[in-house]
Write an enzyme that holds these catalytic residues in place. Structure first.
Site, PDB file in Angstrom:
ATOM      1  N   GLY A  52       0.754  -1.293  -0.038  1.00 31.67           N
ATOM      2  CA  GLY A  52       0.035   0.040  -0.100  1.00 31.67           C
ATOM      3  C   GLY A  52       0.857   1.178   0.159  1.00 31.67           C
ATOM      4  N   GLU A 103       3.633  -6.988   1.648  1.00 32.60           N
ATOM      5  CA  GLU A 103       3.147  -7.216   0.314  1.00 32.60           C
ATOM      6  C   GLU A 103       3.132  -5.704  -0.623  1.00 32.60           C
ATOM      7  OE1 GLU A 103      -0.696  -8.243   1.311  1.00 32.60           O
ATOM      8  OE2 GLU A 103      -0.258 -10.060   2.226  1.00 32.60           O
ATOM      9  N   GLY A 142       3.424  -3.472  -3.829  1.00 31.05           N
ATOM     10  CA  GLY A 142       3.161  -3.859  -5.276  1.00 31.05           C
ATOM     11  C   GLY A 142       3.592  -2.331  -5.991  1.00 31.05           C
ATOM     12  N   ARG A 179      -5.822   3.990 -15.119  1.00 27.53           N
ATOM     13  CA  ARG A 179      -5.934   4.652 -13.831  1.00 27.53           C
ATOM     14  C   ARG A 179      -6.490   6.222 -13.797  1.00 27.53           C
ATOM     15  NH1 ARG A 179      -2.370   6.333 -11.442  1.00 27.53           N
ATOM     16  NH2 ARG A 179      -2.931   5.689  -9.319  1.00 27.53           N
ATOM     17  N   TYR A 203      -9.835   5.777 -11.500  1.00 25.45           N
ATOM     18  CA  TYR A 203      -9.617   6.182 -10.406  1.00 25.45           C
ATOM     19  C   TYR A 203      -9.487   7.953 -10.462  1.00 25.45           C
ATOM     20  CZ  TYR A 203      -7.573   1.837  -9.554  1.00 25.45           C
ATOM     21  OH  TYR A 203      -7.231   0.402  -9.312  1.00 25.45           O
ATOM     22  N   CYS A 213     -13.433   5.471 -27.924  1.00 25.18           N
ATOM     23  CA  CYS A 213     -14.807   6.226 -27.905  1.00 25.18           C
ATOM     24  C   CYS A 213     -15.520   6.085 -26.390  1.00 25.18           C
ATOM     25  CB  CYS A 213     -15.638   5.495 -28.615  1.00 25.18           C
ATOM     26  SG  CYS A 213     -15.073   5.489 -30.469  1.00 25.18           S
ATOM     27  N   GLU A 214     -14.719   6.817 -25.462  1.00 28.76           N
ATOM     28  CA  GLU A 214     -15.366   7.177 -24.186  1.00 28.76           C
ATOM     29  C   GLU A 214     -15.183   8.414 -23.784  1.00 28.76           C
ATOM     30  OE1 GLU A 214     -17.262   4.953 -22.046  1.00 28.76           O
ATOM     31  OE2 GLU A 214     -17.089   3.294 -23.417  1.00 28.76           O
ATOM     32  N   TYR A 266      -0.118  -0.899 -12.339  1.00 28.28           N
ATOM     33  CA  TYR A 266      -1.663  -0.852 -12.412  1.00 28.28           C
ATOM     34  C   TYR A 266      -1.640  -0.279 -13.886  1.00 28.28           C
ATOM     35  CZ  TYR A 266      -1.609  -2.164  -7.631  1.00 28.28           C
ATOM     36  OH  TYR A 266      -1.564  -2.914  -6.495  1.00 28.28           O
TER      37      TYR A 266
HETATM   38  C1  LIG Z   1      -3.032  -5.073  -4.142  1.00 24.94           C
HETATM   39  C2  LIG Z   1      -2.509  -5.760  -3.101  1.00 24.94           C
HETATM   40  C3  LIG Z   1      -1.447  -5.274  -2.570  1.00 24.94           C
HETATM   41  C4  LIG Z   1      -0.532  -4.167  -3.059  1.00 24.94           C
HETATM   42  O1  LIG Z   1      -0.723  -2.880  -2.871  1.00 24.94           O
HETATM   43  P1  LIG Z   1       0.087  -1.842  -3.511  1.00 24.94           P
HETATM   44  O2  LIG Z   1      -0.716  -0.559  -3.016  1.00 24.94           O
HETATM   45  O3  LIG Z   1       0.350  -1.763  -4.822  1.00 24.94           O
HETATM   46  O4  LIG Z   1       1.262  -1.734  -2.572  1.00 24.94           O
HETATM   47  C5  LIG Z   1      -1.058  -6.107  -1.351  1.00 24.94           C
HETATM   48  N1  LIG Z   1      -1.750  -6.887  -0.474  1.00 24.94           N
HETATM   49  C6  LIG Z   1      -2.838  -7.167  -0.989  1.00 24.94           C
HETATM   50  C7  LIG Z   1      -3.698  -8.265  -0.376  1.00 24.94           C
HETATM   51  C8  LIG Z   1      -3.316  -6.355  -2.237  1.00 24.94           C
HETATM   52  O5  LIG Z   1      -4.688  -6.812  -2.905  1.00 24.94           O
END
Ligand SMILES: *Cc1c(COP(=O)(O)O)cnc(C)c1O
Length: 431
Positions: free
Chosen positions: A253, A290, A292, A329, A333, A361-362, A389
């Site tokens: 996150g 985790e 990303g 994105r 968002y 076309c949006e 993403y």
């Molecule tokens: C999407 C996700 C992440 C990664 O989130 P980021 O904002 O990209 O770091 C980690 N854990 C879970 C369960 C997720 O769904």
């Protein structure tokens, strides 16, 4: 040959390995114009050094700890990026059977894969058990029951962690906030202990850990500290009930700089979080995270060509060949990406204000609103912070083939995904 400057050109904000050199936008040592001419547009370009630098910040922050960084591969699941991160020591956080197969295809060690997501099918569970993944991050009591059944039926015991919802406001976009009551994710804090008691009593499960993930594009440490406190309270309560928790997974996150955002650096964030963990006596635990977006987001750009300019009374449109199917994105968002020209504008060049939009076309197909750009048809632009993403969310809407991808390493480049051939778009169809 000009004399080498005392300092390398400064990186662009939010793009640590992207800079203008002699008027040309470069990723590491490679001019983007060269790549666009060679491979066409739209084209995604990633910096290997940027990805490894982002990972290194986490590795520094967690140095000396029993910690596993599981890259949340939904951010960008291109095989070459998975391989790069696996070779650098990462495990993977997956959310589907497809991601499991992708991770394995990239050479991931099954024991370093954890499986998140609220809707795992029995078939996905079976396959994950067969290959021996590290942990299932379970998101409901009903899923505990099914997983136990599936594991028993194939004579295995599933390692589980329960994703708890700490009811913490990550203060991010509502679509990427996941840790509040009312979100579809995880098991409510209040019900977590009962869920662990149930899991401990199911024959096909072995309780391994606990996890949480409160949202994405988080730019302050406070929500993390708050979530950590709530998770540690739960660990204490679960262990008092006689169920040992082996690992604690704090999710991902962490935000990146899209538009002057100033998230904490991963190592600084982890220094603060580990201090809290130590103070509460949990410093020796096995840890997982985790991340990303924060590993890949600022490492990628998408190069696009200006097709037409359409000046108007109210709005002027700069129509480019990348669209919402390539870069979803903004449509999804209302997200902001910086957009810069590949040729550095001369000082004082007359810029006009443009809405940068794609051909789809949006009306939702826009990449940037009200951007000051000095552009002409045929010019090329780079959409920054497009490593996360973007390609992993790309679609074929409007029967548009997905873009090609190039990985840059110093002055060498490698096409890691060819442009999708048009015929592939209807290969599985019949009339
Ligand atoms: C999407 C996700 C992440 C990664 O989130 P980021 O904002 O990209 O770091 C980690 N854990 C879970 C369960 C997720 O769904």
């Amino acid at each position: 040959m000009t004399a080498s400057p005392a300092l390398p050109p400064p990186p662009l904000p939010g793009a640590p390995f992207v800079s203008y050199h002699d008027g040309q936008l470069m990723v590491e040592d490679v001019p983007l114009q060269t790549l666009a001419e060679r491979h066409g547009t739209p084209l995604f370009i990633y910096s290997k050094a940027a990805i490894l630098a982002a990972l290194a910040a986490y590795q520094r922050g967690l140095a000396g700890r029993d910690a596993l960084i599981c890259y949340a591969m939904k951010a960008n699941s291109t095989l070459a990026i998975l391989k790069l991160l696996a070779d650098a020591g990462c495990g993977f956080d997956i959310v589907s059977g497809g991601e499991l197969e992708r991770a394995l295809a990239a050479g991931a060690a099954p024991g370093r894969i954890i499986f998140s997501g609220i809707g795992k099918t029995r078939q996905e569970m079976r396959r994950a058990l067969d290959v021996g993944i590290g942990c299932f991050n379970v998101e409901s009591v009903a899923e505990l029951d099914v997983l136990s059944e599936v594991a028993q039926a194939c004579g295995r015991v599933a390692p589980v962690s329960i994703r708890v919802n700490p009811n913490v406001d990550a203060k991010t976009h509502p679509y990427i906030s996941t840790g509040l009551k009312g979100n579809k994710f995880g098991i409510a804090h209040e019900q977590a202990l009962a869920a662990y008691q149930r899991a401990a009593g199911l024959p096909g499960l072995r309780v391994a850990g606990i996890d949480c993930h409160i949202g994405s594009q988080i730019t302050a440490p406070a929500p993390y500290l708050e979530a950590m406190d709530r998770v540690l309270d739960l660990v204490a309560a679960i262990e008092v009930a006689g169920i040992p928790i082996h690992h604690i997974d704090f999710g991902g996150g962490l935000g990146i700089d899209y538009n002057g955002d100033a998230p904490p650096a991963a190592d600084a964030l982890w220094a603060a979080l580990l201090a809290r963990l130590d103070a509460r006596g949990f410093g020796g635990r096995a840890l997982m995270i985790e991340p990303g977006r924060s590993l890949v987001g600022n490492a990628g750009v998408c190069v696009t060509e200006v097709l037409y300019l359409k000046p108007g009374e109210q709005k002027s449109f700069c129509i480019v060949d990348a669209a919402m199917n390539d870069l979803p994105r903004p449509a999804l968002y209302q997200a902001f990406h910086r957009i810069v020209p590949l040729a550095e504008p001369a000082a004082g060049a007359a810029a006009a204000t443009w809405d940068v939009v794609g051909p789809v076309c949006e009306s939702g197909d826009w990449l940037g609103h009200d951007r000051a750009l000095a552009v002409r048809p045929g010019d090329r632009l780079a959409v920054l912070s497009a490593g996360a993403y973007s390609m992993s969310m790309a679609s074929n809407y409007n029967t548009r083939p997905r873009a090609a991808e190039v990985l840059v390493d110093g002055n060498s480049t490698r096409v890691v995904r060819r442009r999708e051939p048009m015929q592939d778009l209807w290969r599985l169809e019949s009339i």
